[in-house]
Design a protein around this motif. Structure first.
Motif, mmCIF file in Angstrom:
data_model
loop_
_atom_site.group_PDB
_atom_site.id
_atom_site.type_symbol
_atom_site.label_atom_id
_atom_site.label_comp_id
_atom_site.label_asym_id
_atom_site.label_seq_id
_atom_site.Cartn_x
_atom_site.Cartn_y
_atom_site.Cartn_z
ATOM 1 N N LYS A 8 -34.865 1.374 51.521
ATOM 2 C CA LYS A 8 -33.836 1.177 50.488
ATOM 3 C C LYS A 8 -32.796 2.295 50.544
ATOM 4 C CE LYS A 8 -36.510 -1.529 47.153
ATOM 5 N NZ LYS A 8 -37.283 -1.482 45.911
ATOM 6 N N ASP A 9 -33.274 3.505 50.803
ATOM 7 C CA ASP A 9 -32.337 4.632 50.928
ATOM 8 C C ASP A 9 -31.397 4.440 52.121
ATOM 9 O OD1 ASP A 9 -33.130 5.990 48.734
ATOM 10 O OD2 ASP A 9 -34.367 7.477 49.789
ATOM 11 N N ILE A 10 -31.946 3.967 53.208
ATOM 12 C CA ILE A 10 -31.099 3.741 54.391
ATOM 13 C C ILE A 10 -30.051 2.673 54.069
ATOM 14 C CG2 ILE A 10 -31.056 2.945 56.790
ATOM 15 C CD1 ILE A 10 -33.979 4.056 56.993
ATOM 16 N N ALA A 11 -30.491 1.596 53.425
ATOM 17 C CA ALA A 11 -29.557 0.509 53.089
ATOM 18 C C ALA A 11 -28.451 1.022 52.164
ATOM 19 C CB ALA A 11 -30.309 -0.654 52.446
ATOM 20 N N THR A 12 -28.799 1.942 51.281
ATOM 21 C CA THR A 12 -27.785 2.529 50.395
ATOM 22 C C THR A 12 -26.750 3.301 51.211
ATOM 23 O OG1 THR A 12 -29.358 2.686 48.586
ATOM 24 C CG2 THR A 12 -27.429 4.129 48.473
ATOM 25 N N GLN A 13 -27.235 4.059 52.190
ATOM 26 C CA GLN A 13 -26.300 4.812 53.042
ATOM 27 C C GLN A 13 -25.436 3.856 53.865
ATOM 28 O OE1 GLN A 13 -25.971 8.363 53.181
ATOM 29 N NE2 GLN A 13 -24.075 7.753 54.240
ATOM 30 N N VAL A 14 -26.031 2.763 54.330
ATOM 31 C CA VAL A 14 -25.271 1.779 55.116
ATOM 32 C C VAL A 14 -24.138 1.210 54.252
ATOM 33 C CG1 VAL A 14 -25.369 -0.500 56.217
ATOM 34 C CG2 VAL A 14 -27.169 1.182 56.669
ATOM 35 N N ARG A 15 -24.440 0.903 53.015
ATOM 36 C CA ARG A 15 -23.400 0.352 52.120
ATOM 37 C C ARG A 15 -22.311 1.393 51.888
ATOM 38 N NH1 ARG A 15 -28.056 -2.632 49.823
ATOM 39 N NH2 ARG A 15 -27.512 -4.819 50.158
ATOM 40 N N HIS A 71 -17.611 -10.241 62.087
ATOM 41 C CA HIS A 71 -16.831 -9.481 61.095
ATOM 42 C C HIS A 71 -17.722 -8.606 60.223
ATOM 43 C CE1 HIS A 71 -17.816 -13.409 59.296
ATOM 44 N NE2 HIS A 71 -17.882 -12.774 58.144
ATOM 45 N N LEU A 72 -19.053 -8.724 60.376
ATOM 46 C CA LEU A 72 -19.935 -7.802 59.663
ATOM 47 C C LEU A 72 -20.117 -6.490 60.442
ATOM 48 C CD1 LEU A 72 -20.464 -10.406 58.040
ATOM 49 C CD2 LEU A 72 -22.849 -9.709 57.852
ATOM 50 N N SER A 73 -19.197 -6.249 61.362
ATOM 51 C CA SER A 73 -19.319 -5.115 62.287
ATOM 52 C C SER A 73 -19.565 -3.784 61.592
ATOM 53 C CB SER A 73 -18.057 -5.035 63.158
ATOM 54 O OG SER A 73 -16.905 -4.983 62.340
ATOM 55 N N ALA A 74 -18.896 -3.525 60.466
ATOM 56 C CA ALA A 74 -19.032 -2.207 59.825
ATOM 57 C C ALA A 74 -20.500 -1.920 59.496
ATOM 58 C CB ALA A 74 -18.169 -2.128 58.569
ATOM 59 N N GLY A 75 -21.180 -2.910 58.950
ATOM 60 C CA GLY A 75 -22.588 -2.726 58.611
ATOM 61 C C GLY A 75 -23.454 -2.533 59.845
ATOM 62 N N TRP A 76 -23.159 -3.320 60.866
ATOM 63 C CA TRP A 76 -23.953 -3.228 62.100
ATOM 64 C C TRP A 76 -23.751 -1.868 62.768
ATOM 65 C CZ3 TRP A 76 -23.035 -6.099 67.343
ATOM 66 C CH2 TRP A 76 -24.221 -6.087 68.099
ATOM 67 N N TYR A 77 -22.491 -1.419 62.846
ATOM 68 C CA TYR A 77 -22.221 -0.120 63.468
ATOM 69 C C TYR A 77 -22.957 1.001 62.733
ATOM 70 C CZ TYR A 77 -18.214 -2.403 65.873
ATOM 71 O OH TYR A 77 -17.419 -3.213 66.636
ATOM 72 N N SER A 78 -22.970 0.911 61.410
ATOM 73 C CA SER A 78 -23.641 1.943 60.625
ATOM 74 C C SER A 78 -25.129 1.988 60.968
ATOM 75 C CB SER A 78 -23.438 1.658 59.130
ATOM 76 O OG SER A 78 -24.312 2.457 58.362
ATOM 77 N N THR A 277 -27.561 9.212 50.926
ATOM 78 C CA THR A 277 -29.010 9.382 51.138
ATOM 79 C C THR A 277 -29.349 9.982 52.490
ATOM 80 O OG1 THR A 277 -29.101 7.099 51.877
ATOM 81 C CG2 THR A 277 -29.688 7.526 49.576
ATOM 82 N N LEU A 278 -28.587 9.626 53.522
ATOM 83 C CA LEU A 278 -28.884 10.147 54.866
ATOM 84 C C LEU A 278 -27.844 11.143 55.334
ATOM 85 C CD1 LEU A 278 -29.829 6.932 56.893
ATOM 86 C CD2 LEU A 278 -31.284 8.346 55.474
ATOM 87 N N GLY A 279 -26.806 11.327 54.561
ATOM 88 C CA GLY A 279 -25.695 12.175 55.000
ATOM 89 C C GLY A 279 -24.569 11.315 55.533
ATOM 90 N N ASP A 280 -23.365 11.573 54.998
ATOM 91 C CA ASP A 280 -22.200 10.810 55.452
ATOM 92 C C ASP A 280 -21.814 11.200 56.873
ATOM 93 O OD1 ASP A 280 -21.962 9.404 53.116
ATOM 94 O OD2 ASP A 280 -20.473 10.757 52.225
#
Lengths: 281, 318
Positions: A8-15, A71-78, A277-280
């Motif tokens: 969940k923390d990782i998903a928060t950082q991805v968002r 077009h979901l590239s931003a999430g995938w790249y993260s 959560t993981l560092g920007d």
């Protein structure tokens, strides 16, 4: 193995990354990847067997992931960056000139983790079928995943691939439909209703599962169940209910944030929903 | 003048079928895909010998291109087979994104190209494919001239990584090249030497160019005739060297005048060595039903048309 809270923390950082990338470029698609952050996190940090530090095009002995709705590239790249495919600093170049992080995923610049270009919709499931057949020929027991959009189901090629996968008994493939009910012009039901998608895939000869794509536990459990259904001469698809723009109140329940960046004020409001959560990057 | 002869007429698509077997026997990574035209593409023997490496996809060309791209990700060398119109226009966006832009090692093999498809008519007579394919970055375009050369080209394209468009046809045509020749991608073959006019032909028009050359020889005109089997990458060096001597050129192809071999050579020469040119090709029209030889005559793609074009270009020469 990452536990649910870590995921969940990782998903928060991805968002958080998604918002910063789209805001930074003042261009891109925030809604979809906000909705799919949980799925992408679950796949890359828990479910898939893969080698982020040693990317190979053929992915022999690895599970493969294809993003058909590019077009979901931003999430995938993260997710790729945090997995270790490339340095997360590179996320700052999203959609900018001379970047490997193209608006829609591409292979020309050799970005690790990407195996085919996507963006023009409807093509990913066919490619995933081919990659799954190659695994079969290579006696490679790993699985091929393919994420598609719900609006994308309007493309005829999806159904060519759906017929092919069942007809050729491709049983090492898991398709996932991001069923957020929104597309560029409005609600999917208004633009072009999909009808009973569950029944349609079933009629095409697929095993069909459903899940709430914004509940991490359910995502993990359903992905594991899908995996257990592989190897039975039938392809598997998961209809994944998500909320486009998940986590940002004013981006949810509308198609408005499919493909536009937030302004300064909107960004400040949106980013406050997700702690670092993981560092920007 | 160097003479060319043949003992029998054979179709180029049968050359493809044999070439596919040749390369598949040597290279276990070669796989075949077909969209319900296995017999027409002469892929049956491949299917019989390598059933596990053959994928029937049904009448779904867009899917076939994507599946081929996916197979290449797993290290396979996919050969897709269908008619030229279904191989290109039908699946252009799939080829563009999943194959060309993605630099996939897919060999798109297209039969029944051009007017010589015959009686089925314009719906099936693809005359724009060379143009569409050569516009795509990363894509190479090969158009062999006869049965033997198609067989060699089919095997040769597996030795180069990356996407290829291999174009051939339906009818039986003079089979005059030798299987002992080396097929070198990107290297035009000079068939006759002459200093008066350069003739650059591709595909079925190569034999017509040779026939025109024989007539011209009788009139005292010496033609430098090339078989330009690779349209992309174009053999710029051979073409420029030839026109540097002859100072004029005629191109000949079974394709629209727009986008084909003539266009490619005109572009090259305009930039590097401008000379008067005449182009033998279909002039911005669709085809129609008829026998192949009737169509080639009606649409101006026969040896006589090449000879006439030579007369015209010689008058324009300075």
């Amino acid at each position: 193995m990452k536990d649910i809270n870590e995921l969940k923390d990782i998903a928060t950082q991805v968002r958080r990354d998604v918002l910063r990338m789209v805001y930074g470029a003042q261009s891109g698609h925030p809604g979809g990847p906000l909705g799919c952050a949980d799925l992408l996190t679950a796949l890359y940090f828990r479910v898939m067997k893969h080698n982020p530090g040693d990317f190979s095009m053929d992915g022999a002995g690895e599970d493969l992931f294809f993003l058909s709705n590019g077009h979901l590239s931003a999430g995938w790249y993260s997710v790729l960056a945090h997995s270790g495919y490339f340095d997360k600093k590179e996320l700052a170049t999203f959609r900018l000139i001379d970047s490997r992080l193209q608006g829609h995923p591409a292979t020309e610049e050799g970005l690790p983790g990407v195996r085919v270009a996507s963006g023009s919709l409807g093509q990913g499931l066919s490619v995933a079928c081919g990659a799954a057949l190659a695994k079969r020929l290579n006696k490679d027991p790993q699985i091929v995943y393919c994420l598609m959009g719900d609006g994308e189901q309007q493309e005829g090629q999806i159904w060519e691939a759906a017929m092919f996968a069942a007809g050729r008994e491709i049983d090492n493939i898991i398709g996932i439909v991001d069923y957020n009910g929104q597309q560029i012009d409005g609600a999917v039901n208004d633009v072009m209703p999909l009808g009973d998608l569950h029944a349609k895939y079933k009629a095409f000869g697929w095993e069909v599962l459903e899940m709430d794509g914004n509940k991490m536990e359910e995502v993990i459990n359903t992905l594991e169940k899908a995996r257990s259904l592989c190897g039975n001469k039938k392809p598997v698809v998961i209809l994944m209910r998500t909320e486009m723009g998940y986590g940002v109140d004013f981006m949810m329940g509308t198609h408005e944030w499919h493909g536009k960046p937030p302004n300064d004020e909107q960004f400040e409001k949106a980013i406050a929903n997700f702690k670092e959560t993981l560092g920007d990057y | 003048m160097k003479e060319y002869s043949y003992t029998e007429k054979k179709d180029t698509r049968s050359g493809f079928g044999l070439g596919l077997l040749d390369v598949a026997r040597k290279n276990p990574d070669v796989v075949g895909l077909c969209a319900d035209l296995t017999g027409s593409l002469k892929m049956n023997d491949f299917q019989k010998e390598f059933p596990e490496r053959f994928f029937q996809v049904g009448i779904a060309e867009a899917n076939m291109m994507g599946v081929a791209a996916g197979l290449s990700i797993g290290g396979k060398i996919p050969y897709t087979g269908t008619f030229a119109n279904f191989s290109t226009g039908r699946a252009y966006d799939q080829i563009r994104q999943s194959i060309a832009y993605s630099e996939k090692n897919v060999k798109i093999c297209a039969s029944h190209a051009g007017l010589t498809l015959g009686e089925d008519g314009a719906t099936h007579q693809m005359l724009e494919d060379i143009g569409m394919m050569r516009m795509l970055p990363n894509m190479k375009v090969v158009v062999p001239c006869d049965h033997n050369q198609t067989r060699l080209a089919t095997a040769a394209i597996a030795r180069h990584h990356g996407p290829f468009y291999l174009r051939f046809g339906r009818p039986k045509v003079p089979n005059f090249t030798s299987l002992d020749e080396e097929f070198e991608i990107g290297k035009a073959i000079r068939l006759t030497e002459g200093g008066d006019v350069s003739i650059f032909a591709t595909g079925h028009l190569v034999w017509e160019a040779l026939e025109a050359g024989r007539e011209l020889y009788k009139q005292g005109i010496r033609a430098d005739i090339f078989n330009v089997h690779t349209i992309k990458p174009l053999d710029a060096e051979s073409i420029i060297q030839s026109v540097a001597r002859t100072k004029c050129a005629v191109t000949a192809e079974e394709h629209q005048v727009h986008g084909g071999l003539g266009d490619a050579i005109a572009h090259l020469l305009a930039e590097h060595h401008p000379v008067p040119m005449q182009m033998i090709a279909v002039s911005d029209s669709f085809g129609e039903s008829g026998k192949p030889h009737e169509l080639m005559k009606k649409y101006g793609l026969s040896a006589g048309n090449i000879s006439d074009a030579v007369s015209k270009v010689l008058k324009r020469k300075r």
